[in-house]
Design a protein around this motif. Structure first.
Motif, PDB file in Angstrom:
ATOM      1  N   GLY A  20     -10.896  -7.236   6.762  1.00  0.00           N
ATOM      2  CA  GLY A  20      -9.989  -6.413   5.959  1.00  0.00           C
ATOM      3  C   GLY A  20      -8.644  -7.092   5.762  1.00  0.00           C
ATOM      4  N   ALA A  21      -7.926  -6.685   4.703  1.00  0.00           N
ATOM      5  CA  ALA A  21      -6.574  -7.184   4.470  1.00  0.00           C
ATOM      6  C   ALA A  21      -5.658  -6.704   5.586  1.00  0.00           C
ATOM      7  CB  ALA A  21      -6.068  -6.712   3.117  1.00  0.00           C
ATOM      8  N   LEU A  22      -4.701  -7.547   5.957  1.00  0.00           N
ATOM      9  CA  LEU A  22      -3.841  -7.243   7.103  1.00  0.00           C
ATOM     10  C   LEU A  22      -2.389  -6.973   6.720  1.00  0.00           C
ATOM     11  CD1 LEU A  22      -5.197 -10.021   9.503  1.00  0.00           C
ATOM     12  CD2 LEU A  22      -5.939  -7.632   9.355  1.00  0.00           C
ATOM     13  N   ALA A  23      -2.009  -7.322   5.497  1.00  0.00           N
ATOM     14  CA  ALA A  23      -0.629  -7.117   5.064  1.00  0.00           C
ATOM     15  C   ALA A  23      -0.390  -5.648   4.748  1.00  0.00           C
ATOM     16  CB  ALA A  23      -0.336  -7.966   3.830  1.00  0.00           C
ATOM     17  N   THR A  24       0.863  -5.237   4.845  1.00  0.00           N
ATOM     18  CA  THR A  24       1.212  -3.841   4.575  1.00  0.00           C
ATOM     19  C   THR A  24       2.658  -3.718   4.145  1.00  0.00           C
ATOM     20  OG1 THR A  24       1.267  -1.608   5.512  1.00  0.00           O
ATOM     21  CG2 THR A  24       1.896  -3.419   6.976  1.00  0.00           C
ATOM     22  N   GLN A  25       2.948  -2.667   3.416  1.00  0.00           N
ATOM     23  CA  GLN A  25       4.333  -2.335   3.079  1.00  0.00           C
ATOM     24  C   GLN A  25       4.883  -1.269   4.026  1.00  0.00           C
ATOM     25  OE1 GLN A  25       4.657  -1.308  -1.082  1.00  0.00           O
ATOM     26  NE2 GLN A  25       3.856  -3.287  -1.765  1.00  0.00           N
TER      27      GLN A  25
END
Length: 263
Positions: free
Chosen positions: A164-169
């Protein structure tokens, strides 16, 4: 306790030596008037409620991959719900459509949380599920969803993200994450590059989150889905199935859930 002993104890405690009678049911639930079509899998031979696990699909939508994983969890003795995040059981056949479906959820965090919570409430209400013991796992898009839910402080015992993608705002804040976190990552995944991995680890460390990160050499995006090779060939996508990483990551999940639920 060693991993082998944990898994052995899990199997014995759930009666798997006697064989599971896995059932799968089409189910519907709603979110603010939107019909959501899920799939509930459980061991009909079990006595009493079992820990519940939500399964969040890839960006393709609620397809057979999510249902397969729900059935595998039921074989382990859990009650699993393959979730519908898009509504009406929508499934994409082309990356452009998948991107639109996933983007509509990713770009609306409030909607994401409502769709997830609707599924969580439905699972907790089932007689086959222990309402006090619920975790969530997700694949690709679904992996990013379960991590966002953990960051939001959702009342889950654990979350596990597969490729899964790990970046976040909305980075995790100290003291707010209630869930144990497991991340299973393909080290050759161009969609989740090394800088994103390092950023995630720094985020978790800064927030004091209990997490475990496992990277698999030679594995790229969607390494758990046998259909990924076909998608790579048909659409030129940087995805691919990796049997070794699939098997090892599932073993990590088994151990993680056993420890999380205290089996």
């Amino acid at each position: 306790m060693s991993r082998l002993l944990v898994l052995l104890f899990l199997a014995l405690s759930m009666g798997l030596a006697h064989g599971a009678d896995v059932r799968g049911e089409e189910v519907t639930y709603t979110d603010n008037g939107t019909t959501l079509k899920g799939y509930l899998a459980y061991d009909a031979s079990a006595s009493g409620p079992r820990p519940g696990v939500l399964v969040i699909h890839e960006w393709w939508g609620h397809n057979e991959h999510a249902r397969n994983q729900a059935r595998r969890l039921a074989e382990l003795g859990y009650t699993a719900l393959a979730v519908d995040m898009y509504g009406d059981g929508q499934v994409a056949d082309h990356p452009q459509d998948a991107g639109k479906f996933a983007g509509a959820i990713r770009q609306n965090r409030e909607l994401m949380m409502k769709r997830f919570t609707a599924a969580e409430n439905f699972l907790r209400s089932q007689t086959q599920a222990d309402a006090e013991k619920v975790a969530a796992i997700g694949y690709c898009f679904g992996g990013s969803v379960v991590l966002e839910m953990a960051r939001s402080g959702a009342d889950l015992l654990g979350v596990a993200s597969f490729h899964g993608a790990l970046a976040t705002q909305n980075p995790a804040q100290s003291g707010e994450v209630k869930s144990r976190v497991l991340v299973l990552h393909g080290n050759e995944d161009p969609m989740v590059p090394a800088e994103q991995v390092e950023g995630f680890k720094k985020e978790m460390d800064a927030a004091g989150v209990s997490y475990h990160f496992v990277g698999y050499d030679g594995a790229t995006h969607s390494f758990t889905n046998p259909a990924a090779d076909e998608a790579a060939k048909k659409f030129g996508m940087p995805v691919g199935y990796n049997a070794e990483a699939d098997q090892k990551s599932w073993g990590e999940l088994e151990r993680f859930l056993a420890e999380t639920f205290g089996n």
